[in-house]
Design a protein around this motif. Structure first.
Motif, PDB file in Angstrom:
ATOM      1  N   GLY A  20      38.320 -19.414 -39.526  1.00  0.00           N
ATOM      2  CA  GLY A  20      37.154 -18.171 -39.684  1.00  0.00           C
ATOM      3  C   GLY A  20      36.317 -18.287 -40.839  1.00  0.00           C
ATOM      4  N   GLY A  21      36.467 -19.146 -41.694  1.00  0.00           N
ATOM      5  CA  GLY A  21      35.554 -19.323 -42.692  1.00  0.00           C
ATOM      6  C   GLY A  21      34.315 -20.310 -41.766  1.00  0.00           C
ATOM      7  N   ALA A  22      34.569 -21.347 -41.156  1.00  0.00           N
ATOM      8  CA  ALA A  22      33.813 -21.840 -40.444  1.00  0.00           C
ATOM      9  C   ALA A  22      32.767 -21.244 -39.475  1.00  0.00           C
ATOM     10  N   PHE A  23      33.508 -20.461 -38.807  1.00  0.00           N
ATOM     11  CA  PHE A  23      32.678 -19.746 -37.855  1.00  0.00           C
ATOM     12  C   PHE A  23      32.012 -18.499 -38.577  1.00  0.00           C
ATOM     13  N   SER A  24      32.296 -17.954 -39.716  1.00  0.00           N
ATOM     14  CA  SER A  24      31.541 -17.173 -40.318  1.00  0.00           C
ATOM     15  C   SER A  24      30.504 -17.720 -40.956  1.00  0.00           C
ATOM     16  N   GLU A  25      30.629 -18.784 -41.527  1.00  0.00           N
ATOM     17  CA  GLU A  25      29.407 -19.448 -42.352  1.00  0.00           C
ATOM     18  C   GLU A  25      28.430 -19.784 -41.039  1.00  0.00           C
ATOM     19  N   ALA A  26      28.911 -20.111 -39.946  1.00  0.00           N
ATOM     20  CA  ALA A  26      27.728 -20.668 -38.778  1.00  0.00           C
ATOM     21  C   ALA A  26      26.989 -19.515 -38.347  1.00  0.00           C
ATOM     22  N   LEU A  27      28.010 -18.295 -38.241  1.00  0.00           N
ATOM     23  CA  LEU A  27      27.354 -17.151 -37.571  1.00  0.00           C
ATOM     24  C   LEU A  27      26.293 -16.461 -38.671  1.00  0.00           C
ATOM     25  N   MET A 147      29.547 -17.866 -25.683  1.00  0.00           N
ATOM     26  CA  MET A 147      29.105 -19.446 -25.765  1.00  0.00           C
ATOM     27  C   MET A 147      28.300 -19.531 -27.171  1.00  0.00           C
ATOM     28  N   GLU A 148      27.395 -18.392 -27.159  1.00  0.00           N
ATOM     29  CA  GLU A 148      26.505 -18.637 -28.372  1.00  0.00           C
ATOM     30  C   GLU A 148      27.184 -18.434 -29.703  1.00  0.00           C
ATOM     31  N   VAL A 149      28.477 -17.863 -29.669  1.00  0.00           N
ATOM     32  CA  VAL A 149      29.569 -18.003 -31.018  1.00  0.00           C
ATOM     33  C   VAL A 149      29.934 -19.346 -30.854  1.00  0.00           C
ATOM     34  N   ALA A 150      30.304 -19.831 -29.738  1.00  0.00           N
ATOM     35  CA  ALA A 150      30.896 -21.243 -29.693  1.00  0.00           C
ATOM     36  C   ALA A 150      29.977 -22.342 -30.307  1.00  0.00           C
ATOM     37  N   THR A 151      28.893 -22.150 -29.784  1.00  0.00           N
ATOM     38  CA  THR A 151      27.659 -23.178 -30.147  1.00  0.00           C
ATOM     39  C   THR A 151      27.382 -23.218 -31.541  1.00  0.00           C
ATOM     40  N   SER A 152      27.515 -21.951 -32.095  1.00  0.00           N
ATOM     41  CA  SER A 152      27.201 -22.079 -33.482  1.00  0.00           C
ATOM     42  C   SER A 152      27.936 -22.926 -34.483  1.00  0.00           C
TER      43      SER A 152
END
Length: 269
Positions: A20-27, A147-152
Motif C-alpha cells: 500500500g505504501g509503495a503504490f501510494s508513493e508512486a501514485l 494499467m496506469e496504476v499498475a505501471t506507476s
C-alpha cells in the motif's frame, strides 16, 4: 486518468503497509488525481503520506466517492472488513490481496467491476513486475486506468487469471531465485579471489546488462547465449558445468513448485 465531471478522480488506498505504501508513493507522483490513504493504524498512513501529495483519511468510510479503491490489506484481514469495503461503492476496485480470486472479490464486494493485481516486491523501488487481470464487466476506460496504476510501480502484463500461478513462479517468487543466483555467482567470485561485496556488485550489474540487452534487442535468450559462447571458449565451459549440475531442470522445477503452491493456497483462501 481523465477528470470526472470536471474534478480530479479520487483514488483511495486502503492499507498502508509495504505494498500500500509503495503504490501510494508512486501514485503521488501522478498528476491529475486526488490521492487518499487509509490504514486502521493511523501512524502508518501518516508515515506514508508525509511529504507527499496524499490525504490521510481518518476512517475508511471517507473513501466513499472514489473513482478507484485500491485494496492493499493482508488477505487474512479481508473477512473482517468485506462489508465496509463493499459500502464504499467506487467506480471499480483494484485488489493487491495475494491469493484472493476475482470470483471471491466480486462476491464479497457486491460488484462485477474489479481488477486484480499481483506485483512483486520491487514495487518499493518502482521496478515491480505486475500481473493484471479484470472482471469481464470492467470497461475499457477502467482497464486503462488500472494499467496506469499498475505501471506507476514498474512494468505490467495483462494475463488471464488462470495464469497467475505461473506468473508467481517466474516473477512473484521468481525474483527470489534471481537473488539466489546472484548470491551463488558472487560466491563463485569469492572462490576465485574477488571479495564478496565487489563480486555481488559485479554480478548485479551483469544481470542488469543481460536484462537490458534482451529487452532492447528483443532477441531470444538462447540466441543471445549462443552469441557469447565461442568454440572451445570459457563461456561454453561454464554453460556445460551448469548443465552437468542440473541447472535447467532445477529452475523449471522451482517455477512449477511455486506455481503449484500458489494454486494450493488460492484454493484455501
Amino acid at each position: 486518468m481523465e477528470r470526472i465531471n470536471g474534478a480530479k478522480p479520487k483514488v483511495s488506498v486502503i492499507g498502508a503497509g509495504n505494498m500500500g505504501g509503495a503504490f501510494s508513493e508512486a501514485l503521488s507522483r501522478l498528476e491529475g488525481i486526488d490521492l487518499c490513504v487509509y490504514d486502521s493504524h493511523l501512524p502508518s498512513a501518516q508515515r506514508v503520506a508525509q511529504g507527499q501529495a496524499i490525504t490521510v483519511l481518518s476512517s475508511m468510510e471517507e473513501a466513499k466517492g472514489s473513482h478507484i479503491v485500491i485494496i492493499a490489506v493482508k488477505p487474512q484481514v479481508l473477512p473482517l472488513i468485506w462489508g465496509r469495503l463493499a459500502d464504499l461503492k467506487p467506480d471499480f476496485y483494484i485488489s493487491i490481496a495475494a491469493g484472493v480470486t476475482l470470483e471471491k472479490l466480486e462476491k464479497n464486494l457486491c460488484t462485477d467491476k474489479v481488477a486484480r493485481f499481483m506485483p512483486n516486491i520491487a514495487a518499493k523501488i518502482g521496478y515491480a513486475v505486475t500481473a493484471v487481470t479484470y472482471s469481464k464487466a470492467l470497461d475499457q476506460s477502467s482497464r486503462m486506468d488500472a494499467m496506469e496504476v499498475a505501471t506507476s510501480v514498474g512494468s505490467a502484463f495483462e494475463l488471464e487469471e488462470n495464469l497467475f500461478s505461473a506468473f508467481i513462479g517466474i516473477s512473484g517468487s521468481g525474483i527470489a531465485y534471481m537473488f539466489e543466483f546472484m548470491h551463488q555467482m558472487a560466491m563463485g567470485g569469492v572462490r576465485e579471489g574477488i571479495p564478496y561485496p565487489k563480486a555481488l556488485s559485479i554480478v548485479a550489474d551483469t544481470m542488469l546488462s543481460a536484462a537490458n540487452l534482451q529487452k532492447q534487442t528483443g532477441r531470444n535468450a538462447v540466441d543471445l547465449e549462443t552469441m557469447v559462447c565461442s568454440a572451445k571458449g570459457t563461456t561454453i565451459e561454464g554453460v556445460a558445468a551448469l548443465a552437468d549440475g542440473g541447472f535447467a531442470s532445477a529452475v523449471i522445477s522451482a517455477v512449477s513448485a511455486a506455481a503449484r503452491k500458489s494454486e494450493e493456497l488460492e484454493k484455501r483462501s
